[in-house]
Design a protein around this motif. Structure first.
Motif, short mmCIF file in Angstrom:
data_model
loop_
_atom_site.label_atom_id
_atom_site.label_comp_id
_atom_site.label_asym_id
_atom_site.label_seq_id
_atom_site.Cartn_x
_atom_site.Cartn_y
_atom_site.Cartn_z
N HIS A 1 0.96 3.79 -3.19
CA HIS A 1 0.57 5.18 -2.96
C HIS A 1 1.67 6.12 -3.43
CE1 HIS A 1 0.24 8.89 -0.44
NE2 HIS A 1 -1.01 8.80 -0.82
N GLY B 1 0.82 -1.21 0.00
CA GLY B 1 0.00 0.00 0.00
C GLY B 1 0.85 1.26 0.00
N ILE B 2 1.90 1.26 0.84
CA ILE B 2 2.77 2.43 0.93
C ILE B 2 3.49 2.67 -0.39
CG2 ILE B 2 4.86 3.31 2.06
CD1 ILE B 2 3.91 1.85 4.63
N ARG C 1 1.93 6.18 -7.25
CA ARG C 1 0.82 6.85 -7.91
C ARG C 1 0.83 8.36 -7.74
NH1 ARG C 1 -5.18 5.22 -9.39
NH2 ARG C 1 -6.03 7.30 -9.46
N PHE C 2 1.30 8.83 -6.59
CA PHE C 2 1.11 10.25 -6.30
C PHE C 2 2.38 11.09 -6.22
CE2 PHE C 2 -2.85 8.36 -4.65
CZ PHE C 2 -3.74 9.07 -5.44
#
Lengths: 268, 268
Positions: free
Chosen positions: A261, A257-258, A264-265
């Motif tokens: 994220h 998840g980290i 993606r950003f």
């Protein structure tokens, strides 16, 4: 609309696919899988109505599922089975009261999956992730951050096992997935398709937070404990997430998840 | 070194604290908790040797734990109990073969916890997190990223429940923790201590990846599904993590990891 069929006898052969699912699930079932729970069922019918083979539903829950039934192909049977009978069919108390039997998709090679992806994309490559909670959690994150696909080595567990599906909130039913052949050269494969292989490794000196996301990233994750093989790390770009004193690692699903994220950003 | 005491009778009163732990664990036990497994035990003895009341160990594992025993106070008993007897004491098959009974720390008020923290710090505020896997996962991340403390509202489950301790890899035993009083004004409390309250909320227009970490951050997390109350969000700074199409939320423990990673490593 599907056909509704009331079943009162736990030994009725029409519900044989739902029998003793706790034991049978782990040994595989010729191209079929079991999904459970309303949230998962909604995701399954939305994402792959053509792969739903049948449903088994406690009639008390029928009204809440009306729009799910409406989206099903006509020939799919919906078995209406009271909770007490359902528990006897399944072999344990299934408090979610909603089950589906689905058909697994045809296996896809990792090469084929990668070849079909757009220019800018992220894939996950999982090595030896044999825990269903972790597999499910990773797929949930993969769906949440829109990855192009997940590639598993032969030491990973089945993402279409009931518990993995549930933990993924149905994501294992929709995220494009491929298995590596035994001893397939994954570093070479990724290179051929223009992916930068990012090997997550706690001790790596290059830290995730300072990584500029590559156009095509492959995130390599190993099991907690053993991690990725030294060989694979040597052929990839090792990336670390520094921990506070005394702690040596994050859960692998949380790590996914980290990383997703960030990819993606973060500013490229 | 502790005292080693061989126990062969599952009804021996000296191991009463370990009896039928599956049932008793959920109803609380007057200031005591049960921890299980080698990894957790090592963390417990390292972080809080004075709170270890006793250990119960399968003698087959004794050699592997030598340095754990060496770190224990002299008066702590170590009960040596064969696996078969251990299972009868515990009331189920406990394949980890290592248990401890510990003393819970004295409760600390959230006000007291916040007052003792350094200038630049992060705390987590958990609202209605009632799932032991999620509580454990959140504390594991809290330890990994070095938070100043975790504050729980009265609707959260106990982080010192056996499963929460295990999932946290022992972090619930060491991360400073405080409970809010029923109806305590948490927004007012955080403001008084100079914390910026960041309310994680999927639909918030301000996105995490663009947030410049405040000097003192309080990360507010609610349960999956209901989330945080509208009242609390209105008194905080809502922060979102945008999802790919069709997906509406991340697991709350994963969310905590993503947020804590950002707060620790993003440019302030």
């Amino acid at each position: 609309m599907p056909q509704f069929i009331t079943v009162a006898d736990p030994d009725d052969p029409r519900v044989a696919a739902y029998r003793d699912i706790r034991e049978r699930d782990l040994v595989g079932r010729q191209g079929l899988f079991i999904a459970e729970g309303e949230t998962v069922l909604r995701a399954f019918v939305r994402d792959a109505p053509g792969r739903v083979q049948s449903l088994l539903v406690d009639p008390k829950r029928q009204d809440k599922l009306a729009e799910v039934f409406a989206a099903l192909p006509d020939e799919v049977p919906v078995y209406l089975v009271e909770q007490a009978v359902l528990d006897r069919v399944a072999g344990f108390h299934l408090h979610r009261g909603v089950l589906a039997v689905g058909q697994k998709p045809e296996p896809v090679s990792a090469d084929h999956l990668l070849a079909g992806l757009p220019g800018a994309t992220v894939v996950l490559v999982l090595c030896g992730i044999a825990n269903h909670d972790n597999i499910g959690g990773i797929f949930r994150n993969a769906a949440a951050f829109g990855v192009g696909g997940v590639i598993l080595d032969s030491a990973c567990c089945d993402p279409l096992y009931r518990k993995a599906i549930r933990v993924s909130v149905g994501a294992t039913l929709s995220v494009p997935t491929a298995w590596l052949a035994q001893d397939e050269d994954v570093a070479g494969l990724l290179e051929r398709h223009g992916f930068e292989a990012l090997a997550l490794s706690p001790a790596a000196p290059e830290i995730l937070a300072r990584l500029r996301p590559p156009l095509r990233s492959a995130v390599l994750l190993g099991a907690e404990g053993p991690g990725l093989s030294a060989e694979l790390i040597a052929r990839a770009r090792p990336i670390g997430i520094p921990m506070a004193g005394g702690f040596d690692s994050l859960n692998v699903a949380t790590t996914s998840g980290i990383v997703l994220h960030h990819l993606r950003f973060a500013q490229p």
